[in-house]
Design an enzyme around this catalytic site. Structure first.
Site, PDB file in Angstrom:
ATOM      1  N   GLU A  44       0.986  -0.918  -0.439  1.00 32.26           N
ATOM      2  CA  GLU A  44       0.346   0.027  -0.159  1.00 32.26           C
ATOM      3  C   GLU A  44       1.169   1.260  -0.251  1.00 32.26           C
ATOM      4  OE1 GLU A  44      -4.432   0.212   1.615  1.00 32.26           O
ATOM      5  OE2 GLU A  44      -3.551  -0.756   1.811  1.00 32.26           O
TER       6      GLU A  44
ATOM      7  N   GLU B 114      -3.919  -0.077  12.932  1.00 30.18           N
ATOM      8  CA  GLU B 114      -4.460   0.186  12.451  1.00 30.18           C
ATOM      9  C   GLU B 114      -5.491   0.274  13.241  1.00 30.18           C
ATOM     10  OE1 GLU B 114      -4.603  -2.511   8.259  1.00 30.18           O
ATOM     11  OE2 GLU B 114      -5.860  -0.923   7.511  1.00 30.18           O
TER      12      GLU B 114
HETATM   13  C1  BGC Z   1      -5.714   2.466   4.347  1.00 27.64           C
HETATM   14  C2  BGC Z   1      -5.876   3.581   4.690  1.00 27.64           C
HETATM   15  C3  BGC Z   1      -6.769   3.968   4.203  1.00 27.64           C
HETATM   16  C4  BGC Z   1      -8.484   3.703   3.279  1.00 27.64           C
HETATM   17  C5  BGC Z   1      -9.565   3.839   2.877  1.00 27.64           C
HETATM   18  C6  BGC Z   1      -6.758   1.716   3.792  1.00 27.64           C
HETATM   19  O1  BGC Z   1      -6.607   0.333   2.920  1.00 27.64           O
HETATM   20  O2  BGC Z   1      -5.012   1.786   4.556  1.00 27.64           O
HETATM   21  O3  BGC Z   1      -5.655   3.575   5.626  1.00 27.64           O
HETATM   22  O4  BGC Z   1      -7.383   5.672   4.295  1.00 27.64           O
HETATM   23  O5  BGC Z   1      -7.582   2.561   3.090  1.00 27.64           O
HETATM   24  O6  BGC Z   1      -9.908   3.395   3.519  1.00 27.64           O
END
Ligand code: BGC
Length: 942
Positions: free
Chosen positions: A503, A796
């Protein structure tokens, strides 16, 4: 005799000091474009300085800046570039250079002095400088060169070609007076001059929309040159040609090569000789290229280095370069701008010594570096040629001790080193990849290694440290530690969501919820001056800001989302407020205005978003209160509040930049949205509601199956924070919010969008006690729950890992280094310590500490603002409360002392009364309110 002269000398030194007891203002920390002595291509660079004084209540009544082309000319009347004389103003930053037009490569020296409030002139500051970059396209003689190795990528899942090497030998024409290297790449580069790495920057030239702009770095290489010199570089795919985000995971049609297929290099070495002659060596078809030891290099997937393939001496003069071929010359893109890197480069911030080595089955070892972080490693091994060391990285271990890598998803995050068999041992640092990790699993060692086998190299954007926070509560201290490390890990050229999995994107929602928190820890002005360009470059055709920036399409359906897109305005607003950065506001005003127009149009002239207004985007409604617990807050309710917040911010930024009619208009938009919000989303008593039926079965919405409710912590917290309610409405909403926390067993239920305003909203409505209970809770979900389960970064999810139970969540969405929930930092500094911004740049601010219940007896926070250091500290001591406040020169603060009356308070042992430095302005609630000028103050409350 000797003794006597020494005494005389001592007296001579002391006496003038005694007479000069009125120290005038000293101007220090001179910076240009937020940096010390930088290279810039801003044609009117912004200058700043800070002021120091031993006296209280001091400010600048006038300044004088001189700018000259040499230090010798740096005096009033002599300064040849800018000499505007004495200027009567209190301004000490965001001062735009207004002198003679500047040319490419020009070096400018400057100094400043300030007059204090009594008109006494201070001494001249030390000399600072800046240097101009290459301002015209024609300054660049160098071409883009490359070596197309793409077809050499092997592997079924990951196509990873080797990294090309480039070299050029140069014979100098005389003694060098000055030499500069201007260098950039499409991809990542590492550059060397005569075998030595140039500069300390990594991941250069940084991530941008390479079709629109690419940054270059400038290095002073004067001291590195020799009569015959070799300039050499290795170039890797990086963000330009490598894998990005979850493209591979979601089987996006494009998985790599988002901007181009062949990484390219552009470099220009410019030399000025002592006799005045000049020469220039640029990348062109005469450069030689080859490929060798860097067999694979990819940011997400890792690096493979075969030391047996090294070219000994390739980066030094005299290397025959047999078998090397001529570099290919590639055309430029006319739309692409070349600019000086405006941000803080990624650097090695710290080296971490390994804490523990644990043997694992299969001859593997796990090295514990003691801290989760982003960066790389230094490997130190000895062995036979061809021995292969494989390194895998993980943030956490399974309860049985094995490395957990499921949360990396498709990021291979693996490095491999093949030994050349040097009997003296071998050291290797991967150059073009980084990982998010605490543990390294090493395979291929012949015997149990010592702790020096792996050293952790902590990397991140080198944003100057600006804040500190310490209490006498271990849980809060650990939480702050976790926040700081998570910011370090994710301010990595761009603000990323996480550093470990596939990501690592500049997620805009994460950025906007966290930005104010970030400002307290580090000076992020230059960092955001860079990313706001990325964000505006990524503005979409429909005028929305995207969900991540830079914005290569890593999934075909990725577009915009309420709560994320508003980063285009919210982040700019915080640059304006925190640093007084009006230049950026002016630059991107048209972009922001277009986004506001989008919101107005999207609301169809209704100035609110009724339920299901965003059914056309994916996911429906956008991401909403991402990762919240329990019933969902309607995304449209939140979108309406964000609309209001943006309008209010636009109005304030317009006022700050002299756009008065715009200010009035946006203020009107704010009032309209606030009114419509109340009409639609609250009942007559003020209770929040929604028409949940409009969402049907919730299909297509994030967690839609859980159902929607307007009466949530997230809804009330955001409404209070956004200021859409009036006094009574706020009080009612605050009570509802506190009630919801109580009904929920004293626990929070907020996700990304709800967590930031949660504690600030409780405090703002008189529920500081509830805020403290949430802060200090150790039950799921809470910050404390992470801490007691061993977190040393922000997770997270509230329950990313539970001691004794293991991983609660789906491995793919379980980052252990995600700053969004760290947005509580804003409350730690802003409420617990009580440092609150009032006028832009902290020219005026508020100190209003909220004294904690029994669990915390002592708090000390410092914050280095653009005007100097602010301190707020409080300590309970028996039945007394000690409060310390430091207010920088040239600023004023409204200080709230928790005391029933002035009689209960002393300052530095003296009664608190109106005097030269202090005005007692009365009692507000539980606080005695004082207006203070600059200086250090020690209050004691009985
Ligand atoms: C990310 C988040 C991001 C989100 C969107 C995720 O996969 O890690 O931090 O804001 O996607 O909802």
């Amino acid at each position: 005799m000797k003794k006597l002269s020494f005494l005389w000398l001592l007296l001579l030194c002391i006496i003038p000091g005694l007479f000069a007891r009125q120290p005038a203002l000293r101007a220090v920390y001179l910076r240009t474009e937020y940096k010390i002595d930088p290279v810039t291509d801003a044609t009117r660079p912004r200058l700043s300085w800070e002021l120091r004084s031993e006296l209280r209540n001091q400010w600048q009544s006038a300044y004088q800046v001189v700018v000259a082309s040499s230090p010798a000319l740096l005096a009033p009347g002599k300064a040849d570039l800018w000499d505007p004389g004495m200027v009567k103003t209190t301004i000490t930053n965001q001062l735009e250079y207004g002198g003679k037009p500047l040319a490419s490569r020009q070096v400018c020296y400057w100094k400043v002095r300030s007059w204090d409030k009594n008109g006494v002139a201070g001494p001249w500051s030390p000399i600072a400088r800046w240097e101009m970059g290459l301002l015209k396209g024609s300054d660049w003689q160098a071409s883009w060169i490359g070596n197309d190795l793409d077809s050499l990528g092997r592997g079924k899942v990951y196509h990873l070609p080797p990294a090309p090497y480039f070299r050029k030998e140069i014979t100098l024409k005389g003694t060098v007076k000055r030499a500069r290297l201007y260098i950039t790449s499409l991809g990542l580069y590492e550059v060397r001059l005569n075998g030595k790495r140039v500069g300390a920057d990594y991941f250069t030239p940084g991530w941008t929309d390479y079709h629109k702009r690419v940054y270059y770095q400038v290095y002073d290489v004067t001291a590195m040159l020799a009569a015959v010199s070799t300039l050499s570089a290795i170039v890797a795919d990086g963000w330009y040609a490598g894998y990005l985000g979850y493209a591979l995971l979601v089987n996006n049609p494009v998985k790599r090569n988002f901007y181009g297929r062949v990484p390219l290099l552009k470099a220009q070495l410019e030399i000025v000789y002592t006799d005045g002659r000049t020469s220039m060596v640029g990348t062109d078809g005469t450069w030689k290229t080859n490929y060798g030891p860097v067999v694979e290099a990819d940011i997400l997937n890792g690096e493979t280095y075969n030391a047996q393939l090294e070219f000994p001496g390739w980066d030094k003069p005299g290397y025959p370069a047999k078998g090397w071929k001529a570099a290919g010359v590639y055309p430029d893109l006319p739309s692409r701008k070349l600019e000086v890197y405006p941000g803080n480069p990624v650097r090695i911030l710290e080296a971490l010594r390994a804490k523990k080595v644990t043997a694992r089955p299969g001859g593997k070892y796990i090295i514990d570096l003691g801290q989760n972080f982003a960066g790389s490693i230094r490997l130190k091994v000895k062995g036979r040629a061809g021995d292969t060391i494989s390194l895998r990285y993980g943030e956490v271990l399974f309860p049985e001790g094995g490395l957990m890598t499921g949360n990396l998803r498709m990021a291979r995050a693996m490095d491999t080193y093949i030994l050349k068999g040097d009997p003296a041992g071998e050291t290797w640092v991967p150059a073009f990849t980084y990982h998010g990790f605490q543990y390294v699993e090493v395979t291929g060692l012949k015997r149990t290694p010592g702790l020096d086998v792996i050293t952790g190299l902590v990397m991140g954007s080198d944003t100057p440290v600006a804040g500190s926070l310490v209490t006498d509560n271990a849980l809060v201290n650990q939480l702050y530690h976790n926040i700081v490390w998570t910011q370090r890990s994710n301010y990595f050229d761009i603000p990323t969501d996480c550093p470990q999995r596939d990501e690592r994107l500049g997620w805009t929602g994460d950025a906007q919820v966290y930005i104010q928190s970030a400002t307290f820890n580090n000076d992020i002005a230059a960092f955001y001056n860079k990313w706001l360009v990325d964000l505006n470059d990524a503005q979409r055709d429909d005028n929305t800001y995207p969900i991540y920036a830079p914005a290569p399409q890593v999934r075909a359906t990725d577009q915009y989302s309420p709560g994320w897109s508003e980063a285009g305005i919210i982040c700019m607003y915080h640059m304006y407020k925190t640093y007084g950065d009006t230049k950026m506001v002016r630059q991107f005003w048209p972009n922001m205005a277009k986004y506001m127009q989008f919101l107005e149009d999207k609301s169809k002239g209704r100035y609110y978003f009724p339920e299901a207004s965003f059914e056309d985007i994916s996911p429906k409604g956008g991401f909403g209160d991402w990762l919240s617990v329990g019933k969902k807050t309607p995304p449209d309710l939140l979108a309406t509040l964000y609309f209001a917040q943006c309008a209010a911010m636009m109005a304030e930024m317009a006022r700050g930049t002299g756009l008065d009619s715009e200010a009035a208009r946006y203020h009107q938009v704010f009032s309209l949205v606030a009114a419509r919000f109340k009409e639609h989303y609250t009942d007559p008593a003020g209770r929040f509601k929604t028409n949940a039926a409009a969402y049907g079965d919730g299909n297509g919405y994030v967690d839609g199956a859980m159902g929607f409710d307007g009466h949530t912590q997230t809804a009330y917290a955001n409404a209070i924070y956004t200021g859409v309610l009036d006094g009574a409405g706020n009080e009612y909403a605050g009570n509802q919010l506190a009630g919801l926390v109580r009904e929920n067993g004293g626990k929070l239920s907020t996700g990304f969008l709800g967590v930031k305003p949660l504690l600030p909203a409780l405090s703002a409505t008189g529920h500081s006690d509830v805020a403290y209970r949430l802060l200090l809770s150790t039950e799921y979900p809470s910050w404390g729950f992470e801490v007691i389960n061993g977190a040393n970064t922000i997770w997270e999810r509230w329950n990313s890992y539970i001691k004794g139970t293991g991983f609660e969540n789906n491995g793919g969405m379980n980052s252990f280094n995600h700053y969004a929930f760290g947005s509580v930092n804003e409350w730690l500094f802003g409420n617990m310590a009580g440092i609150r911004l009032a006028a832009p740049g902290y020219r005026t601010f508020v100190v209003r500490p909220e004294i904690a219940p029994a669990e915390i007896g002592k708090v000390r926070a410092s914050y280095h603002s653009i005007n100097g250091e602010i301190v707020s500290a409080w300590q309970k001591s028996g039945n007394r409360l000690l409060i310390e406040v430091v207010i920088p020169v040239n600023t004023r603060a409204t200080v709230f002392i928790p005391a029933p009356a002035a009689e209960n308070v002393t300052e530095s042992g003296k009664p608190v009364v109106n005097n030269r430095d202090m005005r007692v302005s009365g009692i507000q609630g539980q606080y005695l309110v004082l207006e203070l000028g600059s200086g250090k103050y020690r209050f004691e409350v009985r």
